[in-house]
Write a protein that holds these residues in place. Structure first.
Motif, PDB file in Angstrom:
ATOM      1  N   GLN A  50     -31.911  41.641   7.933  1.00  0.00           N
ATOM      2  CA  GLN A  50     -32.474  42.456   8.924  1.00  0.00           C
ATOM      3  C   GLN A  50     -31.665  43.342   9.203  1.00  0.00           C
ATOM      4  O   GLN A  50     -30.658  43.441  10.102  1.00  0.00           O
ATOM      5  N   ASN A  51     -32.108  44.772   9.123  1.00  0.00           N
ATOM      6  CA  ASN A  51     -31.136  45.828   9.136  1.00  0.00           C
ATOM      7  C   ASN A  51     -29.756  45.672   8.461  1.00  0.00           C
ATOM      8  O   ASN A  51     -30.056  45.034   7.150  1.00  0.00           O
ATOM      9  N   GLU A  52     -28.703  45.630   8.965  1.00  0.00           N
ATOM     10  CA  GLU A  52     -27.581  45.447   8.092  1.00  0.00           C
ATOM     11  C   GLU A  52     -26.804  43.986   8.205  1.00  0.00           C
ATOM     12  O   GLU A  52     -26.059  43.412   7.675  1.00  0.00           O
ATOM     13  N   ALA A  53     -27.548  43.216   9.168  1.00  0.00           N
ATOM     14  CA  ALA A  53     -27.119  41.744   9.441  1.00  0.00           C
ATOM     15  C   ALA A  53     -27.941  40.718   8.391  1.00  0.00           C
ATOM     16  O   ALA A  53     -29.106  40.873   8.132  1.00  0.00           O
ATOM     17  N   GLN A  54     -27.051  40.227   7.764  1.00  0.00           N
ATOM     18  CA  GLN A  54     -27.543  39.087   6.626  1.00  0.00           C
ATOM     19  C   GLN A  54     -27.865  37.667   7.533  1.00  0.00           C
ATOM     20  O   GLN A  54     -26.932  36.992   8.085  1.00  0.00           O
ATOM     21  N   LEU A  55     -28.993  37.595   7.620  1.00  0.00           N
ATOM     22  CA  LEU A  55     -29.580  36.482   8.462  1.00  0.00           C
ATOM     23  C   LEU A  55     -29.678  35.279   8.147  1.00  0.00           C
ATOM     24  O   LEU A  55     -29.670  34.077   8.680  1.00  0.00           O
ATOM     25  N   GLU A  56     -29.934  35.125   6.565  1.00  0.00           N
ATOM     26  CA  GLU A  56     -30.285  33.790   6.132  1.00  0.00           C
ATOM     27  C   GLU A  56     -29.549  33.719   4.510  1.00  0.00           C
ATOM     28  O   GLU A  56     -29.953  34.893   3.886  1.00  0.00           O
ATOM     29  N   LYS A  57     -28.914  32.690   4.032  1.00  0.00           N
ATOM     30  CA  LYS A  57     -28.546  32.648   2.700  1.00  0.00           C
ATOM     31  C   LYS A  57     -28.907  31.274   2.204  1.00  0.00           C
ATOM     32  O   LYS A  57     -28.865  30.280   2.817  1.00  0.00           O
ATOM     33  N   SER A  58     -29.421  31.265   0.981  1.00  0.00           N
ATOM     34  CA  SER A  58     -29.937  29.977   0.464  1.00  0.00           C
ATOM     35  C   SER A  58     -29.053  29.293  -0.307  1.00  0.00           C
ATOM     36  O   SER A  58     -27.793  29.818  -0.640  1.00  0.00           O
ATOM     37  N   SER A  62     -24.588  30.581  -4.675  1.00  0.00           N
ATOM     38  CA  SER A  62     -23.081  30.120  -4.508  1.00  0.00           C
ATOM     39  C   SER A  62     -22.107  31.243  -4.119  1.00  0.00           C
ATOM     40  O   SER A  62     -22.322  32.201  -3.893  1.00  0.00           O
ATOM     41  N   ASP A  63     -20.703  30.524  -4.101  1.00  0.00           N
ATOM     42  CA  ASP A  63     -19.721  31.681  -3.721  1.00  0.00           C
ATOM     43  C   ASP A  63     -19.490  32.922  -4.751  1.00  0.00           C
ATOM     44  O   ASP A  63     -18.897  33.548  -4.535  1.00  0.00           O
ATOM     45  N   ARG A  64     -20.175  32.503  -5.909  1.00  0.00           N
ATOM     46  CA  ARG A  64     -20.002  33.757  -7.031  1.00  0.00           C
ATOM     47  C   ARG A  64     -20.911  34.670  -6.516  1.00  0.00           C
ATOM     48  O   ARG A  64     -20.828  35.847  -7.233  1.00  0.00           O
ATOM     49  N   PHE A  65     -21.827  34.531  -5.549  1.00  0.00           N
ATOM     50  CA  PHE A  65     -22.834  35.688  -5.317  1.00  0.00           C
ATOM     51  C   PHE A  65     -22.553  36.092  -3.884  1.00  0.00           C
ATOM     52  O   PHE A  65     -22.252  35.338  -3.029  1.00  0.00           O
ATOM     53  N   SER A  66     -22.625  37.760  -3.875  1.00  0.00           N
ATOM     54  CA  SER A  66     -22.486  38.174  -2.578  1.00  0.00           C
ATOM     55  C   SER A  66     -23.373  39.292  -2.343  1.00  0.00           C
ATOM     56  O   SER A  66     -23.699  40.053  -3.463  1.00  0.00           O
ATOM     57  N   ALA A  67     -24.122  39.572  -1.300  1.00  0.00           N
ATOM     58  CA  ALA A  67     -24.932  40.684  -1.218  1.00  0.00           C
ATOM     59  C   ALA A  67     -24.493  41.219   0.375  1.00  0.00           C
ATOM     60  O   ALA A  67     -24.033  40.832   1.173  1.00  0.00           O
ATOM     61  N   GLU A  68     -24.847  42.683   0.343  1.00  0.00           N
ATOM     62  CA  GLU A  68     -24.285  43.367   1.327  1.00  0.00           C
ATOM     63  C   GLU A  68     -25.540  44.595   1.699  1.00  0.00           C
ATOM     64  O   GLU A  68     -26.174  44.705   0.813  1.00  0.00           O
ATOM     65  N   ARG A  69     -25.467  44.813   2.726  1.00  0.00           N
ATOM     66  CA  ARG A  69     -26.401  45.799   3.338  1.00  0.00           C
ATOM     67  C   ARG A  69     -25.737  46.956   4.298  1.00  0.00           C
ATOM     68  O   ARG A  69     -25.995  46.555   5.624  1.00  0.00           O
ATOM     69  N   PRO A  70     -24.649  47.690   3.938  1.00  0.00           N
ATOM     70  CA  PRO A  70     -23.833  48.204   4.984  1.00  0.00           C
ATOM     71  C   PRO A  70     -24.127  48.982   5.898  1.00  0.00           C
ATOM     72  O   PRO A  70     -23.819  49.217   7.102  1.00  0.00           O
ATOM     73  N   LYS A  71     -25.460  49.818   5.591  1.00  0.00           N
ATOM     74  CA  LYS A  71     -25.864  50.540   6.668  1.00  0.00           C
ATOM     75  C   LYS A  71     -27.064  50.428   6.800  1.00  0.00           C
ATOM     76  O   LYS A  71     -27.911  51.345   7.607  1.00  0.00           O
ATOM     77  N   GLY A  72     -27.567  49.267   6.498  1.00  0.00           N
ATOM     78  CA  GLY A  72     -29.142  48.914   6.871  1.00  0.00           C
ATOM     79  C   GLY A  72     -30.263  49.582   6.235  1.00  0.00           C
ATOM     80  O   GLY A  72     -31.301  49.504   6.517  1.00  0.00           O
ATOM     81  N   SER A  73     -29.523  50.171   4.968  1.00  0.00           N
ATOM     82  CA  SER A  73     -30.630  51.056   4.144  1.00  0.00           C
ATOM     83  C   SER A  73     -30.728  50.241   2.866  1.00  0.00           C
ATOM     84  O   SER A  73     -31.184  49.443   2.689  1.00  0.00           O
TER      85      SER A  73
END
Lengths: 115, 110
Positions: A50-58, A62-73
């Protein structure tokens, strides 16, 4: 606005390599979701911003996966040290601030093949 | 994760026939959506149902939400080849997120 864009559409990589996918949501949508889908199955939830905040991860993330949304776009999904089991379609979706009740808008996905 | 089971998993019918796809869960959902997905593309929303017992019609498609908001059905009348695709139901949890069902792959043969 042309909808949700994902890049690349297809990615073939060797096992052990890192890959990064990009998603550009609909501009007025503040929620962004990543899903993984294997052939003939429904999409499996990976993570949600939600915006730039990662609120939930399934737990699938795993720790090999990472997601970002640095500016909320736009958002990126990186997979490190890819494994053959990572081969799937990775779908991005966005929804307006009221949530998904009006429906998620999905991109066309990035199909990953790990050889 | 709430589990949504769809049946049948695969369905192949002749053009002009009717069909029903079912989506069942033991969980109660705030709302439920149906999507259709074509090969190589993302799912596209067909309908959202919110109220238990609600029935919505979209041309030849009829969607029903169960009274207890745990299940739903999609009925297609006089199926056409253009209806071919993967049909997905998705239930909304209390966190306003949607979890997808296992999918029903429909093939309509001309």
């Amino acid at each position: 606005d042309t909808g949700v864009s994902q890049d690349p559409r297809h990615k073939i990589t060797k096992r052990g390599q890192n890959v990064t996918f990009r998603c550009d949501p609909i501009s007025e949508h503040n929620r962004l979701y990543w899903y993984r889908q294997t052939l003939g199955q429904g999409p499996e939830f990976l993570t949600y911003f939600q915006n730039e905040a990662q609120l939930e991860k399934s737990r699938l993330l795993s720790d090999r996966f990472s997601a970002e949304r640095p500016k909320g776009s736009f958002s990126t999904l990186e997979i490190q040290r890819t494994e053959q089991g990572d081969s799937a379609m990775y779908l991005c979706a966005s929804s307006p601030p009221v949530g998904g009740r009006e429906g998620y808008t999905f991109g066309s996905g990035t199909r990953l093949t790990v050889v | 994760t709430q589990l949504l089971e769809q049946s049948p998993q695969f369905l192949s019918i002749q053009e002009g026939e009717n069909l029903t796809v079912y989506c069942n869960s033991s969980s109660v959902f705030s709302s439920l959506q149906w999507y259709r997905q074509e090969p190589g593309e993302g799912p596209v929303l067909l309908v959202t149902v919110v109220t238990g017992g609600e029935v919505k019609k979209l041309k030849r498609l009829t969607f029903q939400f169960g009274d207890a908001r745990k299940d739903s059905s999609l009925h297609i009348t006089a199926a056409q080849p253009g209806d071919t695709g993967l049909y997905l139901c998705a239930g909304e949890n209390t966190g306003n997120q949607f979890y997808f069902g296992t999918g029903t792959s429909l093939t309509v043969i001309p």
